[in-house]
Design an enzyme around this catalytic site. Structure first.
Site, PDB file in Angstrom:
ATOM      1  N   CYS A 119      23.263  75.378   2.759  1.00 29.12           N
ATOM      2  CA  CYS A 119      22.388  76.502   2.423  1.00 29.12           C
ATOM      3  C   CYS A 119      22.800  77.791   3.154  1.00 29.12           C
ATOM      4  O   CYS A 119      23.773  78.403   2.770  1.00 29.12           O
ATOM      5  CB  CYS A 119      20.922  76.124   2.638  1.00 29.12           C
ATOM      6  SG  CYS A 119      19.825  77.145   1.622  1.00 29.12           S
ATOM      7  N   HIS A 232      19.986  70.983  -0.064  1.00 30.07           N
ATOM      8  CA  HIS A 232      19.695  70.387   1.247  1.00 30.07           C
ATOM      9  C   HIS A 232      19.745  68.851   1.210  1.00 30.07           C
ATOM     10  O   HIS A 232      18.693  68.207   1.153  1.00 30.07           O
ATOM     11  CB  HIS A 232      18.309  70.828   1.721  1.00 30.07           C
ATOM     12  CG  HIS A 232      18.246  72.256   2.120  1.00 30.07           C
ATOM     13  ND1 HIS A 232      18.428  72.685   3.420  1.00 30.07           N
ATOM     14  CD2 HIS A 232      18.043  73.369   1.388  1.00 30.07           C
ATOM     15  CE1 HIS A 232      18.334  74.001   3.471  1.00 30.07           C
ATOM     16  NE2 HIS A 232      18.097  74.439   2.242  1.00 30.07           N
ATOM     17  N   GLU A 234      20.201  67.008   3.638  1.00 33.24           N
ATOM     18  CA  GLU A 234      19.616  66.472   4.900  1.00 33.24           C
ATOM     19  C   GLU A 234      18.140  66.133   4.737  1.00 33.24           C
ATOM     20  O   GLU A 234      17.570  65.424   5.565  1.00 33.24           O
ATOM     21  CB  GLU A 234      19.830  67.465   6.055  1.00 33.24           C
ATOM     22  CG  GLU A 234      18.869  68.633   6.144  1.00 33.24           C
ATOM     23  CD  GLU A 234      19.159  69.758   5.163  1.00 33.24           C
ATOM     24  OE1 GLU A 234      20.037  69.574   4.294  1.00 33.24           O
ATOM     25  OE2 GLU A 234      18.506  70.830   5.245  1.00 33.24           O
TER      26      GLU A 234
HETATM   27  N1  LIG Z   1      17.912  82.453   3.943  1.00 30.01           N
HETATM   28  C1  LIG Z   1      18.919  82.106   2.986  1.00 30.01           C
HETATM   29  C2  LIG Z   1      19.327  80.673   3.175  1.00 30.01           C
HETATM   30  C3  LIG Z   1      18.277  79.700   2.748  1.00 30.01           C
HETATM   31  C4  LIG Z   1      18.168  78.496   3.637  1.00 30.01           C
HETATM   32  O1  LIG Z   1      19.069  78.085   4.319  1.00 30.01           O
HETATM   33  N2  LIG Z   1      16.953  77.951   3.653  1.00 30.01           N
HETATM   34  C5  LIG Z   1      16.582  76.890   4.514  1.00 30.01           C
HETATM   35  C6  LIG Z   1      15.152  76.596   4.297  1.00 30.01           C
HETATM   36  C7  LIG Z   1      14.734  75.404   5.090  1.00 30.01           C
HETATM   37  C8  LIG Z   1      13.292  75.044   4.783  1.00 30.01           C
HETATM   38  O2  LIG Z   1      12.494  75.893   4.378  1.00 30.01           O
HETATM   39  O3  LIG Z   1      12.974  73.868   4.979  1.00 30.01           O
HETATM   40  C9  LIG Z   1      18.429  82.359   1.575  1.00 30.01           C
HETATM   41  O4  LIG Z   1      17.248  82.594   1.387  1.00 30.01           O
HETATM   42  O5  LIG Z   1      19.246  82.276   0.652  1.00 30.01           O
END
Ligand SMILES: N[C@@H](CCC(=O)NCCCC(=O)O)C(=O)O
Length: 271
Positions: A119, A232, A234
């Protein structure tokens, strides 16, 4: 004769700058999900990498690490790093993280240290290697909404939001054994110009690039597993076999790197 010492590989996990506590003191933090998957699936030792900014000693770190996970984050890569317009007011940034991860990524790819970028990490990989980002995909015509619903609900993170089409014959296609995958989606930004050293591994129905791989020849490294996904894995590796396999493939690359390049005299635990 003494039997060789068996050690696990070390995997660096990128941290964000976060303010905690009543006085908002700065801390370095990474989500437990990355620590768990490193321990339980990759069977490596997780090492949190503080967002030290540009003064971090990257070469010393890379002398010791066997792999790197670049984590997701609500914060966004600073637009100055890809000649983009300023972010809309209130958009979170983390310059200390960018100042650390940009040189870390370039050095890791050049050395062939295995890298899995997730991400925000995926977006960092693209920017570090010369690509650029869209800042709000939802404002572009004909794009689906990739953003995170503001809910803590497990379904948002572990459920599926849309499909991606896998590049035929690519790393992810061979790994998954299917033409498409369903993925979760928690981002606003996305790849605009793809870095020259990256190839597309998966694409959403609206054309958003969802997975990439660094090609050894273009990135200037001899070997190397440097891949990134916009979603994601993970969050759902316990229930989604492909998510788990992504980490297992990364783990195999980490072990091969550690055996070949780093740990003369000791054996790497098989898993
Ligand atoms: N901020 C960037 C990357 C998005 C990102 O890595 N989000 C992680 C979210 C984790 C979560 O909410 O559990 C974008 O907005 O593109």
């Amino acid at each position: 004769m003494r039997s060789p010492r068996v050690v696990k590989p070390l995997i660096g996990i990128s941290c964000c700058t976060k303010q905690f506590g009543v006085f908002g003191m700065p801390n370095h933090a990474a989500s437990d999900t990355y620590v768990r998957v490193t321990d339980e699936v990759i069977r490596a030792v997780p090492i949190l990498l503080p967002a030290c900014g540009p003064t971090a000693d990257i070469e010393t770190l890379l002398d010791r690490l066997d792999g790197i996970i670049l984590t997701g984050s609500r914060s966004n890569v600073q637009p100055t790093l890809y000649d983009g317009p300023p972010h809309a007011e209130g958009t979170p940034e983390d310059p200390a993280r960018d100042g650390f991860t940009m040189p870390l990524i370039r050095a890791a790819v050049a050395r062939g240290v295995p890298l899995l970028a997730i991400c925000r990490g995926f977006q960092e990989l693209n920017v570090a290697l010369g690509g650029s980002l869209h800042q709000r995909l939802q404002d572009l015509p004909d794009r689906i909404d990739h953003s995170t619903p503001m809910q803590p609900a497990a379904g948002v993170r572990q459920g599926k939001a849309h499909a991606v089409r896998l590049t035929p014959g690519g790393w992810l296609h061979r790994l998954a054994g299917t033409a498409t995958l369903a993925v979760n989606s928690l981002h606003n930004q996305g790849v605009n110009m793809l870095a020259p050293a990256l190839v597309t591994e998966a694409i959403a129905p609206d054309g958003t690039i969802e997975a990439v791989r660094a090609t050894a020849s273009q990135a200037g490294s001899a070997t190397g597993f440097a891949v990134g996904v916009q979603w994601h894995p993970e969050y759902d590796w316990r229930t989604d076999p492909v998510s788990r396999t992504i980490f297992e493939h990364f783990g195999a690359a980490v072990r091969a790197y550690a055996e070949a390049a780093r740990l003369g005299g000791v054996s790497i635990a098989a898993d």
